[in-house]
Each structure stands twice: as structure tokens, then as C-alpha cells.
Design an enzyme around this catalytic site. Structure first.
Site, PDB file in Angstrom:
ATOM      1  N   HIS A   1       0.682  -1.556   0.233  1.00 55.20           N
ATOM      2  CA  HIS A   1      -0.126  -0.358   0.473  1.00 55.20           C
ATOM      3  C   HIS A   1       0.906   1.249  -0.291  1.00 55.20           C
ATOM      4  CE1 HIS A   1       0.731  -0.794   4.892  1.00 55.20           C
ATOM      5  NE2 HIS A   1       1.086   0.555   4.748  1.00 55.20           N
TER       6      HIS A   1
ATOM      7  N   ASP B   1      -0.957  -7.199   0.793  1.00 59.64           N
ATOM      8  CA  ASP B   1       0.201  -5.771   1.073  1.00 59.64           C
ATOM      9  C   ASP B   1       1.947  -6.569   1.072  1.00 59.64           C
ATOM     10  OD1 ASP B   1       0.213  -3.604   1.677  1.00 59.64           O
ATOM     11  OD2 ASP B   1      -0.400  -3.859   3.437  1.00 59.64           O
TER      12      ASP B   1
ATOM     13  N   GLY C   1       4.100   5.637   8.941  1.00 57.38           N
ATOM     14  CA  GLY C   1       5.017   5.396   8.827  1.00 57.38           C
ATOM     15  C   GLY C   1       6.116   4.158   9.204  1.00 57.38           C
TER      16      GLY C   1
ATOM     17  N   SER D   1       4.754   1.133   8.322  1.00 55.70           N
ATOM     18  CA  SER D   1       4.078   0.155   7.117  1.00 55.70           C
ATOM     19  C   SER D   1       5.704  -0.222   7.084  1.00 55.70           C
ATOM     20  CB  SER D   1       3.062   0.765   6.375  1.00 55.70           C
ATOM     21  OG  SER D   1       2.029   1.095   6.511  1.00 55.70           O
TER      22      SER D   1
ATOM     23  N   SER E   1       1.456  -3.727   8.453  1.00 55.43           N
ATOM     24  CA  SER E   1       0.419  -3.660   7.018  1.00 55.43           C
ATOM     25  C   SER E   1       0.158  -2.387   7.763  1.00 55.43           C
ATOM     26  CB  SER E   1      -0.225  -5.070   6.663  1.00 55.43           C
ATOM     27  OG  SER E   1      -1.803  -4.246   6.031  1.00 55.43           O
TER      28      SER E   1
END
Length: 358
Positions: A204, A233, A312, A314, A329
Site C-alpha cells: 500500500h 500487502d 510510517g 508500514s 501492514s
């Protein structure tokens, strides 16, 4: 009903590993699961339980009804629906537990949950309760919440409903490690793709063809060549510049954790997450093969944990010792009040991209 042996044999887990990229340092991880060793220790750690769970799940197939690690007793619990399978489980060194529902029955319930789930819902098989666990975040209210509650109650105890604070959403903004198309995320694991250096992060965070930098406004160091979100993801970014990529995770205390491979997560396993916004945090795996519905769509097969994370983080690494487990995720909450975080499995990302650890 639980079956126990007087003296359990334990299947040792070979050291597997993980690596992350944090605080501007691009770390690499080895994500190939190591072969099962022949030495069986007397005490089973959560990491070893994960290795044994994978072995038994593959061996038993549909005969197993889920597994989890009991940290109070240092044992791997394997749910089964018949005595013959229970004996095989205990011969392998785990604790067998007879349950009412098979995985096939629980999978059927999960499929029905997916039909009435709305954004802000997650659902998974809970091996501890032998039910399907449905959770909703704070955005699911009013009529939607009432409909979900009624649907769950209609399963007559085979499903449960929990309400979670905050909103389930991808942790996409606010990091300072890697930058793409205005988004800031964290690098997860350095890998090799077709013999060339690359890294994994969250799908993402960008799109195929997007360029990535290791500083805001900096020069491009890589291009995303594969990825998926929602559904999954993950993303693969191939380096286009010479960048240091050590096989280690930044522990944010001046040291790093070396990496040797990747493995499957197990419910009850103690884990850590490293990300560029909040650094290193720990917690426990509370679900595997979890589906979570974000506003952008549903991601399937995730690892649910009590580890906190914030925007951040992620793409950052979930690991246990030297074993790579997942890519951050999204979730709800923060690292001040706590929350729920979902991770996409590293082994699945490697399989999807054809990448391997260098």
C-alpha cells in the site's frame, strides 16, 4: 479434553532470521526457512513452537484443527478432532487437544463472515477458543454493528465478536526511512530477485513503477517492480543505486539482530516489530491467516498481533529472534495507548515475488 505426555519431546527449530531497514539503514533478511533439525530439546520456546507447528500442520493436513503456543507450559498445542490424530501429535512432541470443530467447519463460517463484513472488520480462526473471531473497529456502529452482532450470534457459539478502539487502516504516512510518491514507509527485508538486490515493503506504500528514495527529496535508489494491495500487502523494490544492505535488523539501542531465514508465525508466539517511526516494540501473535477489511479493501492471510505501530511503520519487519515473520501492514491504536497491528507474511511475499534472501 487435553492429552498430555509425562515427558514431552521437543522439536528444535533451526535459527531462522529476519532483517529490517530502520533509521535510514537498509537491512537485509534471509527468508528461506531452514530444515528441521534432528535434536529435540526438553523445553520448547515460542520460536521452536512455530517451527514444529509448520511441520505438524503440513504432516497432518485436514486432520489438524489449528495450533497455538502455550507459554505458561512451554508447549505447542495442536487441536484435533479424533483420538488417532491426537496420538500422532503427542508422538511428535506437542500437546494434543480434542475440539468440537474442524478447520473445514471453521473455514465455512469464515466464508460466511466475509459476506457480511464491512470496512473496519477483521475475521480469523482462533485456535485457542476453536471459534471464528470477528472484530470490528470504532467506525462500525449503529445498524452495521447490530447486523454483524446478529449474524455472529446466529452461529450459536461457533463465532465471537470483539470491539476494538481506533480504526483499522494502513500505516502509510509519517515515516522517515523510505519515500515514494509522497508516502513515507519503512523498508522490511532486503532480498535477492533474479540475482539482483531488492527489498520488500508494504504494497500500500506505492505502485508498480514508482521510484523510491532513502531520504525526503533524495535521489532514487530503487523502483517497485511487483506488488499487490488490497488482497495482499507486499511490494518488491529493485535497487537502481548502490546502497548498503546488511542482513540485520536495527534494534534501536545501538545494536542489530542478524538474520538467517524466515518462518510462519504461531498464535501465542512472542515477536518484535521494527519500524522507522516508533523503533522497536514487542508483543504477541494473536491470530494467523486473518482477513482485515481496510477502507481501501480487504487483505487476506495476515498475522494479527498485540504489537503497536504508527503511520510510517508500514513495511517494517516483524520477527522473532533471527526469524523473519511479516511485513507491517496496518491496524489500529498507537504506541502510547497500544493497539492491534496486522502483518503480511514474509514467506507469502517471497513466494509471490520469486525473491529470496541473499
Amino acid at each position: 479434553m487435553t492429552h498430555r505426555r509425562t515427558s514431552y519431546r521437543r522439536l528444535a527449530a533451526a535459527a531462522t532470521g529476519v532483517a529490517a531497514l530502520l533509521a535510514g539503514t537498509f537491512a537485509v533478511s534471509q527468508a528461506n526457512a531452514n530444515p528441521t533439525p534432528s535434536v529435540v530439546p526438553d523445553v520448547l520456546s515460542s520460536a521452536q513452537a512455530g517451527e514444529l507447528a509448520t511441520t505438524l500442520t503440513e504432516r497432518l493436513g485436514a486432520e489438524a484443527a489449528g495450533t497455538y503456543y502455550d507459554s505458561a507450559k512451554d508447549t505447542l498445542v495442536v487441536n484435533v478432532v479424533d483420538e488417532a490424530t491426537a496420538e500422532a501429535v503427542e508422538e511428535a512432541g506437542a500437546t494434543a487437544r480434542l475440539v468440537d470443530r474442524s478447520l473445514a467447519e471453521l473455514d465455512d463460517i469464515r466464508a460466511q463472515v466475509e459476506e457480511f463484513a464491512v470496512p473496519g472488520t477483521s475475521w480469523s480462526t482462533d485456535p485457542v477458543t476453536n471459534t471464528v473471531k470477528v472484530a470490528v473497529d470504532s467506525t462500525v456502529t449503529g445498524g452495521e454493528l447490530a447486523e454483524i452482532r446478529d449474524a455472529v450470534e446466529a452461529f450459536d457459539g461457533a463465532a465471537t465478536l470483539e470491539q476494538r478502539a481506533g480504526e483499522f487502516q494502513p500505516f502509510i504516512a509519517g515515516g522517515d526511512a523510505i519515500y515514494s510518491s509522497g508516502a513515507r514507509c519503512s523498508l522490511g527485508f532486503n532480498v535477492s530477485a533474479g540475482g539482483a538486490p531488492a527489498f520488500l515493503t508494504a504494497g500500500h506504500c506505492g505502485s508498480v513503477g514508482s521510484g523510491w528514495s532513502d531520504s525526503s527529496g533524495g535521489g532514487e535508489i530503487g523502483t517497485m517492480t511487483a506488488g499487490e494491495f488490497p488482497g495482499a500487502d507486499y511490494a518488491l523494490v529493485e535497487y537502481t543505486a548502490s546502497v548498503d544492505n546488511p542482513s540485520a535488523v536495527n534494534l534501536y539501542n545501538g545494536s542489530t539482530q542478524s538474520i538467517s531465514g524466515a518462518g510462519e508465525a504461531t498464535v501465542g508466539q512472542e515477536v518484535q516489530r521494527s519500524g522507522s517511526t516508533t523503533g522497536l516494540h514487542g508483543g504477541e501473535v494473536t491470530g494467523v491467516d486473518v482477513s482485515v477489511s481496510y477502507p481501501q479493501g480487504t487483505v487476506n492471510g495476515t498475522i494479527e498481533t498485540t504489537v503497536c505501530a504508527e503511520p510510517g511503520d508500514s513495511g517494517g519487519s516483524l520477527f522473532a529472534g533471527s526469524t523473519a515473520l511479516g511485513i507491517t501492514s496496518g491496524g489500529s491504536g498507537n504506541c502510547s495507548s497500544g493497539g492491534t497491528t496486522f502483518f503480511y507474511p514474509v514467506v507469502d511475499a517471497l513466494a509471490a515475488t520469486g525473491a529470496s534472501l541473499p
